[in-house]
Design a protein around this motif. Structure first.
Motif, short mmCIF file in Angstrom:
data_model
loop_
_atom_site.label_atom_id
_atom_site.label_comp_id
_atom_site.label_asym_id
_atom_site.label_seq_id
_atom_site.Cartn_x
_atom_site.Cartn_y
_atom_site.Cartn_z
N TRP A 1 0.99 -1.22 -0.07
CA TRP A 1 -0.05 0.13 -0.08
C TRP A 1 0.87 1.40 -0.17
CZ3 TRP A 1 -0.99 3.81 3.69
CH2 TRP A 1 -0.37 3.74 4.91
N ARG A 2 2.22 1.45 -0.30
CA ARG A 2 2.98 2.44 -0.18
C ARG A 2 2.50 3.42 -1.31
NH1 ARG A 2 9.16 0.58 1.38
NH2 ARG A 2 8.69 -0.39 3.39
N MET A 3 2.18 2.75 -2.50
CA MET A 3 1.71 3.69 -3.60
C MET A 3 0.68 4.48 -3.36
SD MET A 3 2.03 4.82 -6.72
CE MET A 3 2.79 3.40 -7.58
N ARG A 4 -0.29 3.98 -2.13
CA ARG A 4 -1.55 4.82 -1.70
C ARG A 4 -0.86 6.05 -0.84
NH1 ARG A 4 -6.18 2.43 -1.92
NH2 ARG A 4 -7.13 3.04 0.02
N ARG A 5 0.11 5.77 -0.14
CA ARG A 5 0.70 6.88 0.56
C ARG A 5 1.24 7.97 -0.39
NH1 ARG A 5 6.11 8.61 3.85
NH2 ARG A 5 5.49 10.73 3.79
N ARG A 6 1.79 7.67 -1.56
CA ARG A 6 2.49 8.69 -2.35
C ARG A 6 1.16 9.41 -3.11
NH1 ARG A 6 6.30 4.69 -3.57
NH2 ARG A 6 5.10 3.63 -4.99
N ARG A 7 0.10 8.71 -3.43
CA ARG A 7 -1.17 9.26 -3.82
C ARG A 7 -1.82 10.27 -2.73
NH1 ARG A 7 -5.89 5.55 -5.00
NH2 ARG A 7 -6.89 7.48 -5.74
N TYR A 8 -1.54 9.78 -1.40
CA TYR A 8 -2.33 10.74 -0.61
C TYR A 8 -1.35 11.92 -0.42
CZ TYR A 8 -3.82 11.82 4.19
OH TYR A 8 -4.32 12.60 5.39
N ASP A 9 -0.16 11.94 -0.46
CA ASP A 9 0.56 13.07 -0.37
C ASP A 9 0.42 14.08 -1.48
OD1 ASP A 9 1.81 12.06 1.99
OD2 ASP A 9 3.88 11.42 1.22
N ALA A 10 0.27 13.41 -2.70
CA ALA A 10 0.10 14.06 -3.84
C ALA A 10 -1.27 15.12 -3.84
CB ALA A 10 0.24 13.47 -5.07
N LEU A 11 -2.18 14.30 -3.13
CA LEU A 11 -3.43 14.80 -3.18
C LEU A 11 -3.75 15.92 -2.29
CD1 LEU A 11 -5.58 11.52 -4.29
CD2 LEU A 11 -5.20 13.83 -5.54
N LEU A 12 -3.05 15.59 -0.81
CA LEU A 12 -3.63 16.49 0.20
C LEU A 12 -3.35 17.99 -0.12
CD1 LEU A 12 -4.74 16.95 3.08
CD2 LEU A 12 -2.40 16.41 3.57
N PRO A 13 -2.10 18.42 -0.74
CA PRO A 13 -1.98 19.65 -0.92
C PRO A 13 -2.93 20.45 -1.85
CG PRO A 13 -0.01 18.81 -0.81
CD PRO A 13 -0.95 17.86 -1.04
N ALA A 14 -3.25 19.75 -3.03
CA ALA A 14 -4.30 20.08 -3.89
C ALA A 14 -5.69 20.15 -3.29
CB ALA A 14 -4.25 19.02 -5.35
N LEU A 15 -6.14 19.29 -2.78
CA LEU A 15 -7.35 19.25 -2.05
C LEU A 15 -7.60 20.52 -1.24
CD1 LEU A 15 -7.90 15.44 -1.26
CD2 LEU A 15 -9.40 16.82 -2.80
N SER A 16 -6.41 20.87 -0.53
CA SER A 16 -6.44 21.76 0.54
C SER A 16 -6.57 23.20 -0.05
CB SER A 16 -4.96 21.89 1.15
OG SER A 16 -5.15 22.93 2.14
N ARG A 17 -6.03 23.34 -1.27
CA ARG A 17 -5.98 24.40 -2.15
C ARG A 17 -7.66 24.64 -2.71
NH1 ARG A 17 -0.78 23.09 -3.74
NH2 ARG A 17 -1.76 21.95 -5.71
N VAL A 18 -8.07 23.61 -3.44
CA VAL A 18 -9.35 23.38 -3.85
C VAL A 18 -10.36 24.06 -2.97
CG1 VAL A 18 -11.10 22.35 -4.98
CG2 VAL A 18 -8.69 21.94 -5.83
N LEU A 19 -10.34 23.13 -1.86
CA LEU A 19 -11.47 23.62 -0.77
C LEU A 19 -11.30 24.93 -0.36
CD1 LEU A 19 -11.70 19.95 0.73
CD2 LEU A 19 -13.32 21.04 -0.83
N ALA A 20 -10.03 25.79 -0.01
CA ALA A 20 -9.79 26.89 0.75
C ALA A 20 -10.48 27.80 -0.52
CB ALA A 20 -8.44 27.17 0.82
N ALA A 21 -10.08 27.50 -1.68
CA ALA A 21 -10.65 28.70 -2.63
C ALA A 21 -11.92 28.65 -2.79
CB ALA A 21 -9.82 28.20 -4.02
N GLY A 22 -12.65 27.23 -2.71
CA GLY A 22 -14.02 27.16 -2.74
C GLY A 22 -14.95 27.38 -1.74
N GLY A 23 -14.38 27.90 -0.32
CA GLY A 23 -14.90 27.96 0.78
C GLY A 23 -15.16 26.87 1.45
N GLY A 24 -14.61 25.85 1.17
CA GLY A 24 -14.54 24.68 2.23
C GLY A 24 -15.62 23.71 1.60
N VAL A 25 -16.19 22.70 2.79
CA VAL A 25 -17.10 21.79 2.20
C VAL A 25 -18.41 22.15 2.63
CG1 VAL A 25 -17.99 19.52 3.00
CG2 VAL A 25 -15.41 19.96 2.97
N PRO A 26 -19.50 22.27 1.61
CA PRO A 26 -20.75 22.84 1.93
C PRO A 26 -21.32 22.31 3.05
CG PRO A 26 -20.39 22.22 -0.44
CD PRO A 26 -19.11 21.43 0.17
N ALA A 27 -22.23 23.03 3.64
CA ALA A 27 -22.82 22.55 4.72
C ALA A 27 -24.07 21.72 4.45
CB ALA A 27 -23.44 23.82 5.69
#
Length: 496
Positions: A470-496
């Motif tokens: 499952w090490r490949m999954r950690r590499r995917r996690y590390d790549a996706l987390l910063p991108a998700l953080s930027r997208v959700l911050a720009a979009g105002g977060g998770v909708p209520a």
């Protein structure tokens, strides 16, 4: 068989433990009780200082009674010393008579957030350079400023919880460096209070008691404390420290290259540092640096604030017997599940770390059920811990202690995510034993004798190869987390 006995006290977030040990670490008596706490919500709680002391005193009486009876054919030996430790950040405000003036905030209480936000005296990089910490509301200074907003602090003295217990035992007021380092008010290099800063913030003179260097004695048990606890009057108290360095001492992880993973509601990684490497450690973002409980050492530490608590949440959602849920999850192939980002709360005190406005499952399918989701939760926690582990200077062999280490799947995944061997220790009382051992070490050092740390055998070991799939999954996690953080911050977060 009679011989010297060492006492240890650990005031933890959920339980208070008192133990009596032989110098080689054998348990002669271990007593525990829930830590008295008054909760006002998920992130708001306080402790009654007198209830904390009463619990410690009661457990000391129980242990002393155990030692006065025949325990498995071994008669009680002579108590040589006592060491204390507790969670950090929280302090008790006491008056000139030593009486507690008000309740003490739990270390995780979020009420000091506004006090921290109002601070403009030092910028975060300068504060980190001087104190070894990134400013955070859980530390002692924001708590003091919040308390000052509630009522004046004039005439009061602030003592960390372990040093408040020391006051009750000895009548002496002082603060050890390991606890002082969790305030944002200790100059890390000079090893002194930042008095000018405290004055600029309006904190009164006398609020911060004298500092105590590692290995300095606290005093002897007073007649009043002896009558209350059953301890011998004059028994030397030789340690009062933050619980994390004590836990490291308890499993012999006091040399560079060994990392202690203390697993509980939250999770920490701590490694010892020579004093010559403090500057290099400070250059690593998000790493807390402080003085160790052993003379001549410092430590580097990172904290994952939600660990065991996140697993408890996932098990509650699963609804079945926890052990059975984990057993089924262990048989689930990693590639079948989604990725889980465990940002149910703020996970670190690093303001530059990518964060999400809430937890997130990514890649959910209709074929996924509780086993896949539970495994994904454990994998997500391991990925976040690995991101913290990468920040430590020269991280090596991991020694894990605490209740969550009983989950073999979690430890196996952790070895793969961190890419280091993980040794699991059956040492649920590492901190209380560590406090006792440190007191014994200091007592002997004062007499010119060196006491080596105890190196207990691990209960289980896991190698990185165990989790390769499952090490490949950690590499995917590390790549996706910063991108998700930027997208959700720009979009105002998770909708209520």
């Amino acid at each position: 068989m009679r011989g010297p006995l060492l006492l240890g006290v650990d005031v933890g977030t959920t339980r208070i433990k008192v133990g009596a040990f032989t110098p080689d670490g054998a348990v002669r008596s271990l007593r525990a009780a829930p830590t008295p706490v008054v909760r006002g919500g998920p992130a708001r709680a306080h402790h009654d200082p007198e209830a904390l002391w009463a619990t410690v005193a009661g457990l000391l009486r129980e242990v002393k009674a155990d030692l006065s009876t025949d325990l498995g054919g071994m008669q009680g030996g002579q108590i040589a010393c006592i060491g204390l430790c507790s969670f950090g950040e929280s302090g008790v405000l006491v008056d000139r008579r030593g009486e507690a003036d008000r309740p003490v905030l739990a270390w995780y209480d979020d009420r000091p957030q506004a006090a921290l936000a109002a601070l403009k005296v030092l910028n975060p990089p300068e504060w980190r350079r001087r104190t070894g910490l990134v400013p955070d509301h859980t530390y002692g200074l924001p708590k003091l400023l919040w308390a000052a907003g509630e009522s004046p602090l004039a005439g009061l003295c602030w003592l960390p919880v372990s040093d408040f217990i020391a006051l009750r035992l000895t009548g002496q007021r002082s603060v050890g460096l390991t606890q002082a380092a969790r305030t944002l008010l200790l100059d890390l290099r000079a090893r002194r209070w930042m008095d000018a800063l405290a004055a600029a913030l309006g904190l009164p003179d006398g609020l911060l008691p004298p500092l105590r260097l590692p290995g300095q004695p606290l005093g002897g048990v007073s007649a009043e404390a002896a009558a209350l606890t059953g301890l011998p009057q004059g028994l030397p108290v030789w340690e009062s420290a933050h619980d994390q360095p004590c836990a490291a001492a308890g499993i012999g992880a006091t040399v560079p290259g060994l990392t202690v993973n203390a697993c509980g509601t939250a999770e920490t990684l701590l490694t010892a540092l020579p004093l010559t490497e403090v500057e290099q450690a400070l250059a690593r973002p998000g790493v807390a640096v402080g003085p160790h409980a052993l003379p001549g050492l410092a430590y580097a530490m990172v904290t994952l604030r939600a660990s065991g608590s996140t697993l408890d949440w996932a098990l509650r959602l699963g609804g079945g017997e926890p052990e059975l849920q984990l057993e089924v999850a262990a048989q689930t192939p990693a590639e079948e599940g989604p990725l889980f980002f465990p940002h149910l709360r703020l996970l670190t005190d690093d303001p530059l770390a990518p964060t999400l406005p809430g937890g997130l499952f990514l890649g959910l399918r209709e074929t996924h059920g509780p086993p896949q989701l539970l495994r994904a939760v454990l994998e997500g926690l391991c990925c976040e811990l690995a991101r913290l582990h990468d920040r430590l200077p020269a991280p090596g062999l991991l020694r894990a202690v605490g209740g969550p280490t009983r989950c073999a799947l979690w430890m196996r995944l952790k070895a793969g995510a961190l890419n280091v061997p993980v040794e699991v220790y059956e040492q649920p009382h590492a901190a209380v034993w560590g406090a006792a051992w440190l007191a014994w070490r200091h007592l002997n050092a004062a007499g010119g004798t060196e006491v080596a740390p105890i190196q207990p055998p691990p209960r289980a070991s896991f190698t990185p190869q165990d989790a390769d799939p499952w090490r490949m999954r950690r590499r995917r996690y590390d790549a996706l987390l910063p991108a998700l953080s930027r997208v959700l911050a720009a979009g105002g977060g998770v909708p209520a």
